[in-house]
Design a protein around this motif. Structure first.
Motif, PDB file in Angstrom:
ATOM      1  N   ARG A  74       1.364  -0.659  -0.536  1.00 22.71           N
ATOM      2  CA  ARG A  74      -0.379   0.189  -0.062  1.00 22.71           C
ATOM      3  C   ARG A  74       0.978   1.155  -0.058  1.00 22.71           C
ATOM      4  N   CYS A 125       1.351   4.320  -2.994  1.00 22.58           N
ATOM      5  CA  CYS A 125       1.210   5.129  -2.091  1.00 22.58           C
ATOM      6  C   CYS A 125       2.403   6.612  -3.295  1.00 22.58           C
ATOM      7  N   THR A 181       2.654   9.173  -4.932  1.00 22.37           N
ATOM      8  CA  THR A 181       2.747  11.215  -4.503  1.00 22.37           C
ATOM      9  C   THR A 181       4.356  11.400  -5.699  1.00 22.37           C
ATOM     10  N   ALA A 228      -8.955  -1.139  -5.368  1.00 21.43           N
ATOM     11  CA  ALA A 228     -10.555   0.495  -4.729  1.00 21.43           C
ATOM     12  C   ALA A 228      -9.951   0.458  -3.438  1.00 21.43           C
ATOM     13  N   ALA A 229     -10.328  -0.507  -2.738  1.00 19.07           N
ATOM     14  CA  ALA A 229      -9.817  -0.366  -0.723  1.00 19.07           C
ATOM     15  C   ALA A 229      -8.484  -0.235  -0.368  1.00 19.07           C
ATOM     16  N   THR A 288      -7.131   2.642  -1.922  1.00 19.82           N
ATOM     17  CA  THR A 288      -6.520   3.251  -2.389  1.00 19.82           C
ATOM     18  C   THR A 288      -7.598   5.326  -2.549  1.00 19.82           C
ATOM     19  N   ASP A 289      -6.830   6.122  -2.606  1.00 18.40           N
ATOM     20  CA  ASP A 289      -8.081   6.878  -2.626  1.00 18.40           C
ATOM     21  C   ASP A 289      -8.842   7.358  -3.147  1.00 18.40           C
ATOM     22  N   ASN A 290      -7.955   6.785  -5.143  1.00 13.55           N
ATOM     23  CA  ASN A 290      -8.226   7.422  -6.738  1.00 13.55           C
ATOM     24  C   ASN A 290      -9.005   6.643  -6.670  1.00 13.55           C
ATOM     25  N   ASP A 291      -9.383   7.437  -7.330  1.00 18.78           N
ATOM     26  CA  ASP A 291     -11.116   6.887  -8.900  1.00 18.78           C
ATOM     27  C   ASP A 291      -9.957   5.344  -9.198  1.00 18.78           C
TER      28      ASP A 291
END
Length: 230
Positions: free
Chosen positions: A78, A82, A86, A107-108, A110-113
């Motif tokens: 994870r 990131c 970044t 999908a779970a 990351t906060d990205n689409d």
């Protein structure tokens, strides 16, 4: 192909100002039977950062299989993803995540689409390539196959380009960006061995190799002809 350049397992499309990398496979080193870390995260981030510095793209599209493990995403993996995101944002580049067949937990994590496929401004569609694309385009850029090529006893990551290869659209297959991911040698591969619907006639695809020493792009005849030259 005039708007396309390749470098270090990545493709840059000048018209939509987009860099595309495929098969990052974050966490591949965790799955290796070795006692010490293999330096995967630093390698991925450093090489991506060098590509961003060279091209200064508006967008980076990660074309599937961002993670290596199907069943879970470790904290280390994870953080690795990131760091890649970044690295893009540090240079004011927009990261776009496209899911692959390994990315059941993406999908779970990351906060990205997360997209099944992503259409660039010029109509090029980026998808992973493991299934029929959900978006139509005049050109497709995919991963999934991890192509490599053997020349005079040496193995190189390679790109594969097929003119009007899928439903009248051109197709570009990228090598795996993660250097720990095993490659598939295209020297003896046939259509029956190819696990993507976007390359129904793999023998018509032309290998493309980037030589980092000379910084030259080497283009070869279609695989059907290349096989006869070996």
């Amino acid at each position: 192909m005039r708007d396309l350049t390749v470098r270090d397992r990545a493709a840059f499309l000048s018209a939509p100002d987009a860099l595309v990398v495929a098969d990052v496979h974050v966490g591949r080193d965790e799955s290796s039977s070795v006692q010490f870390p293999l330096g995967e995260r630093d390698d991925l981030v450093d090489r991506l950062d060098a590509l961003l510095a060279h091209y200064d793209p508006d967008t980076v599209v990660f074309a599937g299989d961002l993670f290596h493990r199907f069943d879970r995403v470790s904290d280390l993996s994870r953080r690795g993803l990131c760091e890649l995101v970044t690295a893009c944002r540090r240079r004011d580049t927009r990261p776009v995540l496209v899911g692959g067949n390994h990315d059941t937990r993406l999908a779970a994590a990351t906060d990205n689409d997360v997209h099944d496929a992503y259409a660039l401004a010029d109509g090029t569609v980026v998808c992973h390539g493991h299934e029929e694309p959900s978006v139509e385009g005049h050109r497709y850029v995919i991963g999934h196959l991890h192509p490599t090529i053997s020349i005079e006893g040496n193995t190189y990551p390679c790109f594969l380009w097929g003119r009007e290869a899928y439903d009248g659209a051109d197709v570009l297959v990228l090598p795996a960006f993660n250097r720990l991911a095993p490659g598939v040698d295209v020297n003896g591969v046939g259509t029956a061995d190819v696990s993507t619907p976007l390359a129904p006639e793999i023998d018509a695809f032309r290998p493309i190799v980037y030589d980092p020493d000379s910084q030259e792009t080497l283009r070869f005849p279609p695989l059907s002809e290349f096989h006869r030259l070996l």
